[in-house]
Write a protein that holds these residues in place. Structure first.
Motif, short mmCIF file in Angstrom:
data_model
loop_
_atom_site.label_atom_id
_atom_site.label_comp_id
_atom_site.label_asym_id
_atom_site.label_seq_id
_atom_site.Cartn_x
_atom_site.Cartn_y
_atom_site.Cartn_z
N TYR A 135 -6.14 -7.28 -0.96
CA TYR A 135 -6.05 -5.87 -0.57
C TYR A 135 -6.44 -4.92 -1.71
O TYR A 135 -6.33 -3.71 -1.55
CB TYR A 135 -4.63 -5.56 -0.09
CG TYR A 135 -4.17 -6.40 1.07
CD1 TYR A 135 -4.97 -6.55 2.21
CD2 TYR A 135 -2.94 -7.06 1.06
CE1 TYR A 135 -4.56 -7.34 3.28
CE2 TYR A 135 -2.52 -7.83 2.13
CZ TYR A 135 -3.34 -7.97 3.23
OH TYR A 135 -2.92 -8.75 4.28
N GLY A 136 -6.87 -5.46 -2.82
CA GLY A 136 -7.27 -4.60 -3.93
C GLY A 136 -6.10 -3.88 -4.58
O GLY A 136 -6.24 -2.76 -5.07
N LEU A 137 -4.93 -4.51 -4.60
CA LEU A 137 -3.72 -3.85 -5.11
C LEU A 137 -3.24 -4.41 -6.44
O LEU A 137 -2.14 -4.09 -6.88
CB LEU A 137 -2.61 -3.96 -4.05
CG LEU A 137 -2.86 -3.10 -2.81
CD1 LEU A 137 -2.00 -3.55 -1.65
CD2 LEU A 137 -2.58 -1.64 -3.13
N GLY A 179 3.61 6.16 -7.24
CA GLY A 179 3.61 6.20 -8.70
C GLY A 179 2.57 5.28 -9.28
O GLY A 179 1.59 4.93 -8.62
N ARG A 180 2.78 4.87 -10.51
CA ARG A 180 1.82 4.02 -11.23
C ARG A 180 1.80 2.61 -10.66
O ARG A 180 0.75 1.99 -10.56
CB ARG A 180 2.21 4.02 -12.71
CG ARG A 180 1.51 3.08 -13.63
CD ARG A 180 0.09 3.35 -14.03
NE ARG A 180 -0.33 4.69 -14.15
CZ ARG A 180 -1.62 5.05 -14.32
NH1 ARG A 180 -2.57 4.12 -14.40
NH2 ARG A 180 -1.94 6.31 -14.40
N GLU A 211 -4.68 -9.43 -4.42
CA GLU A 211 -6.13 -9.48 -4.68
C GLU A 211 -6.92 -9.14 -3.42
O GLU A 211 -7.89 -8.39 -3.45
CB GLU A 211 -6.53 -10.86 -5.19
CG GLU A 211 -5.89 -11.14 -6.54
CD GLU A 211 -6.32 -12.47 -7.13
OE1 GLU A 211 -7.13 -13.18 -6.52
OE2 GLU A 211 -5.82 -12.80 -8.23
N SER A 222 2.12 1.99 -3.32
CA SER A 222 1.11 2.46 -4.27
C SER A 222 0.98 3.97 -4.26
O SER A 222 0.42 4.56 -5.19
CB SER A 222 -0.24 1.81 -3.97
OG SER A 222 -0.87 2.44 -2.87
N ARG A 237 0.83 -1.20 0.00
CA ARG A 237 0.00 0.00 0.00
C ARG A 237 0.87 1.25 0.00
O ARG A 237 0.61 2.20 -0.74
CB ARG A 237 -0.94 -0.04 1.22
CG ARG A 237 -1.77 1.20 1.45
CD ARG A 237 -2.54 1.70 0.25
NE ARG A 237 -3.39 0.72 -0.40
CZ ARG A 237 -4.10 0.95 -1.48
NH1 ARG A 237 -4.07 2.15 -2.07
NH2 ARG A 237 -4.83 0.01 -2.03
N ARG A 268 -3.93 -3.67 -9.48
CA ARG A 268 -3.59 -2.70 -10.52
C ARG A 268 -2.31 -1.91 -10.23
O ARG A 268 -1.76 -1.27 -11.11
CB ARG A 268 -4.79 -1.78 -10.84
CG ARG A 268 -5.16 -0.78 -9.84
CD ARG A 268 -6.48 -0.09 -10.21
NE ARG A 268 -6.39 0.70 -11.41
CZ ARG A 268 -6.04 1.99 -11.44
NH1 ARG A 268 -5.71 2.62 -10.34
NH2 ARG A 268 -6.01 2.65 -12.55
N PHE A 269 -1.84 -1.98 -9.01
CA PHE A 269 -0.58 -1.31 -8.66
C PHE A 269 0.61 -2.26 -8.71
O PHE A 269 1.75 -1.83 -8.80
CB PHE A 269 -0.68 -0.69 -7.26
CG PHE A 269 -1.77 0.33 -7.12
CD1 PHE A 269 -1.58 1.62 -7.60
CD2 PHE A 269 -2.98 0.02 -6.54
CE1 PHE A 269 -2.59 2.57 -7.49
CE2 PHE A 269 -4.00 0.96 -6.43
CZ PHE A 269 -3.80 2.24 -6.90
#
Lengths: 243, 243, 243, 243, 243, 243
Positions: C131-133, C108-109, C129, C105, C102, C135-136
């Motif tokens: 932690y919803g991360l 940057g991108r 997955e 995240s 986190r 895409r980072f």
């Protein structure tokens, strides 16, 4: 029917190219013009440029409302200020990234995007998510040509063309979306050279707006996209405060 | 360590409240100040307001860089201008929506958000997707109190409190995130009244920035978030052109 | 404020390193200690090791509750036993994978993770997955150095550093997250060598806990993370039955 | 073919019921037995209970390997210790949540789950994500009957039945998955009463294992699920250290 | 128990192979037969072929209902006509893509698919999404052998085997799913040669159907998958109009 | 430019209505006709009907190719046979579900769909996923009017209108998409009555096709959507075998 294409950067030569490409596709009964933003960056190549282009864009939308415009195209591949523009406009507003990528999605399993500088790739990724187009977007590639070099530099056309060809090969894609309004006039040539559908978002967005106006569709006047509440604005942007 | 909280609206009274709430949580060695945007809307309650708040916000970031600020908080629940601010700043920049919702995600299965006007719900939805927080966000609710009424109206506190209580019941959530910087000073009281963790994003973002600075973390200077390329800007915003 | 870092493996030397790294970042008013699990594997390098580390971890949390600890860090990159620990603890509990990723995240991108053995990559994927991360997280890479070799082997530091450098290049990432608590003391050196932000989850999690305690945030006492119902336990683990 | 069903709680009466339900569905050539965990909680109703049930479960798997067992069922709806068990076992290991929900997905658009206590809903949500079953799972509902009351309390059967009926109505689902191994023997009766397919995960998992063994499928011996590396274990669980 | 495998292409030799492979795995009490579609393409290698195979498939299902069949396998890796077949059948209907990929998901972190022509990859991608299997499917590869060459061409076996070996290496996968019913009889040999689990969807689907019938599970008679409403059909397909 | 709308059911009266609605929106230079499928169901209200409508649809596409048609609309809200039709056609093919829902997505945060029978809701759900429109689709509702009653029953108009009004209220949506080609002629009246944008997919798809043809966009001739390989077809559908 009146459609206005707003170039959110302040480079008039680019507006001229855009206008030509948009005019070439509209129907007989459609009046189309293109306007250049009165304030902001000469080209949009960063999040900073994009943010700073929005006041000029929104001023152009307000002017359009006064002129009775029926629908708008935002001619920058970052689709800057789209939500705010939708609040201001009575008719539809479409960004060229949304229109270009959606149009490409009708042509096969997936498309590639070829954009200008590498630092603009991130914004394009964000937009594929916003529009639900991730499963159609097979790759986003930078040709590393700055926006204003697209029109000026005779070499640029070749570089963009090769980037498109390479993108199709790398991604196994069915089409290429040009990731900058400044590439609009390269579209036909690149398509001819690489033998794969190539999409210019300016033309695609113009026809999307024309279709929406033909269908008589306007945003609902209620809720999130109703006109913004009037309120005082201070400082340099005080004149924007009429909401 | 110097942290600056930027209030991207132009209402100084709200900045004062925000500053107080942020100061209350920082460590002994942290210098914290809050600044009010010099231009733009008195409050942010639409996509239009949000877009028009960004030039003022970015000017404040640039000033911060000149002042040697180590990290920034953007004190509006729409996290306006976050990407552009990250390009300008050397140190970390955190928005209160990101910090508030992420903090809440550590406390249980999921949280509710209570925001101001209904039309702001859409932006909060977009942000849960951007930050990967959809599975933690169980509901977003409007209390229908305008931003500037939060401080002024004695009834507002009661309305917000009841909206928080109702949100927890409706969503079965473990915590409530306050969806406006103007609610910062209500946090402790609401928590006490409803008996569930309530998170003020201003305080949460301030501590996130303090942690990042303590860890010595700055963005990488390369790529998407490198300083934007310098270029000419025209019109009202010409002075922003130093990029 | 008392924060306790729990090393869920039984190797005391690793706890000492971890403690040092965590102490280096906390504020003046924070008492920090680190404890070694009393039972289970010497290092955690498989799902089996991870599962078998949890009873010792949970015993440490229970002891912490008796000692009045205000918040906990789980110092293993698999974040073992996090949900169960949250049931037992009154204050916040944070795993180093969640905190490290986190934190990255915000910079940057996207980030790369460099972990120890290849077989641990799967668990890291699962956590992105949770932690919803996703895409980072741009890539997860193994340096193939076993956990206990990280401290002992003089060559290890070089191997981990090169794996970090290679990960940034392969993924085009903005930061690297170190995927093992045993890498905590390598963080500053690797950052200096590769010129990109490098994040040690131990320090990141410690500051996250400190922030949560400062904000006065505890889990809600109701629902999924309420204290578990008391019940009889049989056999070797009978003593854990007080729930 | 030898299949072993492991009850990861320590309540022998529940094992007997489970064994009966599993035996009722296997083929002529299949030897099936069920074993009770030797250590841990009498029932699994929290993340804590689940974590503490895993050592006993893994000991049972190790014993099964010594006995030449060909495949295993984990008979708890949280599928505790699944990854670790797969590392230890040569043959397939299936949890009843995975098997029950997957089986239900073959019967229509979507299913409901009816579990025991409300606090167990979160774990079921996590498992739908892990197995890619979110789009088939239309709702997860608690009947609020504790695990051990399922067998003992004559009223329980009625409460569970009504919860199933209500779930189908609320979710518009095509089937109900029973969310606890302790409900296995209620399956036929509930199905008869509510006139909708009802799935017992114990029977479903048993047949899934039988199918995998018939197909000669074992996990690949390489990579993430290879046998865990041997290493020293300390303390109460030292005997588990043979890896 | 009667299970019928429907080969939705019109090539009887392929049906014979399929029948043999399915018979080899069913239990003592299961009567299994395989039927060839009476109308449509000789092999299914395009969306067009797939669409045109469905009337023949559905006619076979209707015949099966008249014959008292208890469950069906659709023996083509596109799972053609699955939803329509489920409307017609009283018992379960399973496609070999769903069964093959789901079975593979039990064996490790993820699997590869090896299909026939490149143009069939898209359909396989769509099915991973439909069944929620994206996170388990690590790659889909074409061996470029046409369906009917699989049985006829002695070289084909070698090409398919090498494609499987290459897929495992490229994807780092734990298993291979054969992406065509015509590969069913190659399964054991490929597994032996490459030393990794290889799954034939025909056998996997047959056992899935057998399990569902054993469990007494039929679709609910209500809602989306109830028998379709009777209505007039015109033209060539008029005889299908009995609904 | 020649555009052909294919009604994939065999009810000529419905084709007439569809043709009228499509003609009303095309540009001066566009020749539009609508054709009725020569074989299959009188209306499409199940997966079975949909599957059985595809041969007639594909025959119409083949005929269109012989007639030099430039683009096609599939006038059924299930978008039946879309992939196969794209293989056959040289120009673009658009389904009315895709066009209607995508058009609605330009008008605000999200839309509702109002379809005919409840059993058709599932297919609409599948299509939102296929087209990446889940985040825009806020609800799908059945008005419970059968397809052929839409034109015949004077009460139907009122029922559909009330279903649209209720959908907007229940979902908080910005627009309604009519979920059946047979509702095309109700569009203007419903819009007038409920005061919210209402979209007829037939008109939307017609303009999408017109735009694609104007842009000179055809599918790439390679890969998944190339013309299907020629091969023998047997039985009732033998004449379709010319591929």
């Amino acid at each position: 029917m009146r459609i206005r294409v707003v170039n959110p950067n302040t480079t008039r030569a680019m507006t001229d190219t855009i206008e030509q490409c948009a005019r070439a596709v509209v129907g007989a009964g459609t009046l189309l013009d293109a306007v250049t933003s009165a304030t902001g960056p000469a080209s949009i190549e960063s999040h900073y440029d994009e943010a700073m282009s929005i006041p000029g864009l929104l001023a152009a939308i307000r002017e359009g409302e006064a002129d009775g415009v029926d629908g708008y195209v935002i001619a920058c591949f970052g689709d800057p200020g789209l939500d705010a523009a939708r609040e201001l406009a009575t008719g539809p507003v479409i960004g060229i990234a949304e229109a270009g990528m959606r149009t490409a999605s009708h042509l096969g399993r997936g498309f590639s995007v070829v954009t200008t500088l590498e630092r603009t790739i991130g914004r394009a990724v964000d937009l594929t998510e916003r529009y639900g187009l991730q499963r159609f977007c097979l790759g986003i590639h930078a040709c590393r040509v700055p926006v204003l070099a697209l029109g000026a530099d005779p070499e640029a056309r070749r570089v963009v063309t090769e980037a498109c060809r390479a993108a199709v090969r790398a991604d196994g894609s069915d089409a290429v979306v040009l990731g900058c309004a400044g590439m609009a006039d390269l579209c036909a040539d690149i398509r001819a050279e690489i033998g794969v559908p190539v999409i210019d978002g300016v033309a695609a967005a113009t026809l999307t707006v024309q279709s929406l106006v033909t269908l008589g569709l306007r945003k609902s006047g209620r809720g999130e996209f109703a006109r913004p509440p009037a309120k005082p604005y201070a400082g340099l942007l005080a004149s924007f405060g009429s909401g």
